[in-house]
Design an enzyme around this catalytic site. Structure first.
Site, PDB file in Angstrom:
ATOM      1  N   LYS A 107      24.771  -2.727 -95.541  1.00  0.00           N
ATOM      2  CA  LYS A 107      25.093  -4.011 -94.767  1.00  0.00           C
ATOM      3  C   LYS A 107      26.320  -3.910 -93.741  1.00  0.00           C
ATOM      4  O   LYS A 107      26.323  -4.307 -92.976  1.00  0.00           O
ATOM      5  CB  LYS A 107      24.991  -5.270 -95.573  1.00  0.00           C
ATOM      6  CG  LYS A 107      23.640  -5.964 -95.878  1.00  0.00           C
ATOM      7  CD  LYS A 107      22.807  -6.122 -94.662  1.00  0.00           C
ATOM      8  CE  LYS A 107      21.751  -7.098 -95.276  1.00  0.00           C
ATOM      9  NZ  LYS A 107      20.630  -7.728 -93.989  1.00  0.00           N
TER      10      LYS A 107
ATOM     11  N   SER B 115      18.718   0.817-101.125  1.00  0.00           N
ATOM     12  CA  SER B 115      19.595   0.203-100.091  1.00  0.00           C
ATOM     13  C   SER B 115      20.923  -0.648-100.510  1.00  0.00           C
ATOM     14  O   SER B 115      21.772  -0.719 -99.822  1.00  0.00           O
ATOM     15  CB  SER B 115      18.675  -0.800 -99.299  1.00  0.00           C
ATOM     16  OG  SER B 115      18.079  -1.874-100.409  1.00  0.00           O
TER      17      SER B 115
END
Length: 331
Positions: A57, A314
């Protein structure tokens, strides 16, 4: 007439990479023969769980915040997130000298709340069952004159996340191992569609697949139907990081062009993927971050057997007690 959506392109991913320079870490690509055997395919796993702030992110957050004009920096930013986007925004804001207020669900993992606070971010907690996070975010931003930073359905966020794909495609090429397929966790769709922008240019033969919880499969259903379909209210999964209501407008417009389809995983399969990542790769993966690995380890679809498959792991921001229970087989 409806105004056409402005969508990011490969050139925007390249520009994002320049804005991230010196902040974002190039994460490694890992593999293990035992995982290949379980999957029935050769797996190359990009460990974004080792990224700055523990997830991909920071890529999108840095790209978005770096473009806030000097006169807007003092008022800062407001964002809503269950955790990883929150931490990415808080870190990028701190590095750029901007205040950050993050609207987070009251049941967000404490490790993610603590991460925001550690980077100087302010946290506003809300009840995800009775309150609307977007309304709260809009009100707080208006009060402060701050910039709203969406978690996925944003031109610059998508382009920023795409740098993970830029790296992955180049790493696979350098290894002499171009990918036949790539599986990525999918929540709102910012990561997978940014990654697809990069692969569409650098490795166009690679087919891109979304991985998501079986009870929260809005991407799979939306791609099959050719229109955005939402999840039923109240659907839950251990994969908190990817429990978005439905695909975004920008991300779905890209996804219809770029994605091959969706793969569904159970919470039990996600827990097993977390155990396998720890056992064979020695990395910590959070539940949502391991959705793509889970999709591969359950046994890939027939058309993928024996192929080379890229996996994006992720994120790794998981509550320590929950993680210990899962790794020990008790959770």
């Amino acid at each position: 007439m409806t105004k056409p959506l402005k969508l990011p392109a490969f050139e925007d991913v390249l520009a994002a990479a320049e804005r991230q320079r010196g902040v974002v870490r190039e994460t490694p690509v890992l593999s293990h023969p035992a995982l290949d055997e379980l999957a029935g395919a050769e797996l190359l796993i990009k460990a974004e769980c080792l990224q700055v702030t523990g997830s991909f992110k920071i890529r999108g957050a840095m790209n978005r915040l770096a473009q806030v004009p000097p006169e807007g920096k003092a008022a800062g930013v407001v964002a809503f997130s269950s955790g990883n986007h929150a931490q990415g925004v808080a870190r990028a804001a701190r590095l750029l000298g901007m205040p950050a207020l993050i609207v987070m669900p009251a049941d967000a993992p404490q490790v993610k709340v603590d991460g925001v606070i550690a980077d100087g971010g302010e946290v506003y907690l809300y009840d995800r069952n009775t309150e609307d996070r977007e309304e709260i975010c809009a009100r707080l931003a208006a009060e402060r004159g701050a910039v709203i930073v969406p978690s996925y359905d944003d031109f610059d966020i998508i382009a920023g996340q795409g740098t993970a794909g830029l790296e992955f495609a180049r790493q696979a090429e350098a290894m002499g191992k171009p990918l036949d397929h790539l599986i990525s966790p999918a929540g709102g769709g910012g990561l997978i569609n940014g990654v697809a922008l990069a692969f569409g240019q650098l490795s166009p033969a690679t087919k891109i697949w979304a991985a998501e919880p079986e009870a929260h499969d809005d991407w799979a259903r939306s791609l099959e139907a050719g229109e955005i379909l939402a999840n039923a209210p109240g659907t839950r999964s251990i994969c908190d990081a990817i429990l978005t209501p439905k695909p975004g407008y920008l991300t779905f417009a890209l996804g219809q062009r770029q994605l091959a389809g969706g793969l569904r995983v159970s919470d039990a399969e996600v827990r097993e993927a977390m155990r396998m990542a720890f056992r064979y790769l020695r990395v910590v993966g959070e539940p949502g971050g391991c959705a793509a690995l889970a999709a591969a380890l359950k046994g890939v679809p027939e058309g993928m057997k024996g192929k080379r498959i890229g996996i994006i792991l992720s994120g790794g921001n998981v509550d320590a007690a929950l993680y210990a229970g899962i790794i020990g087989g008790a959770a």
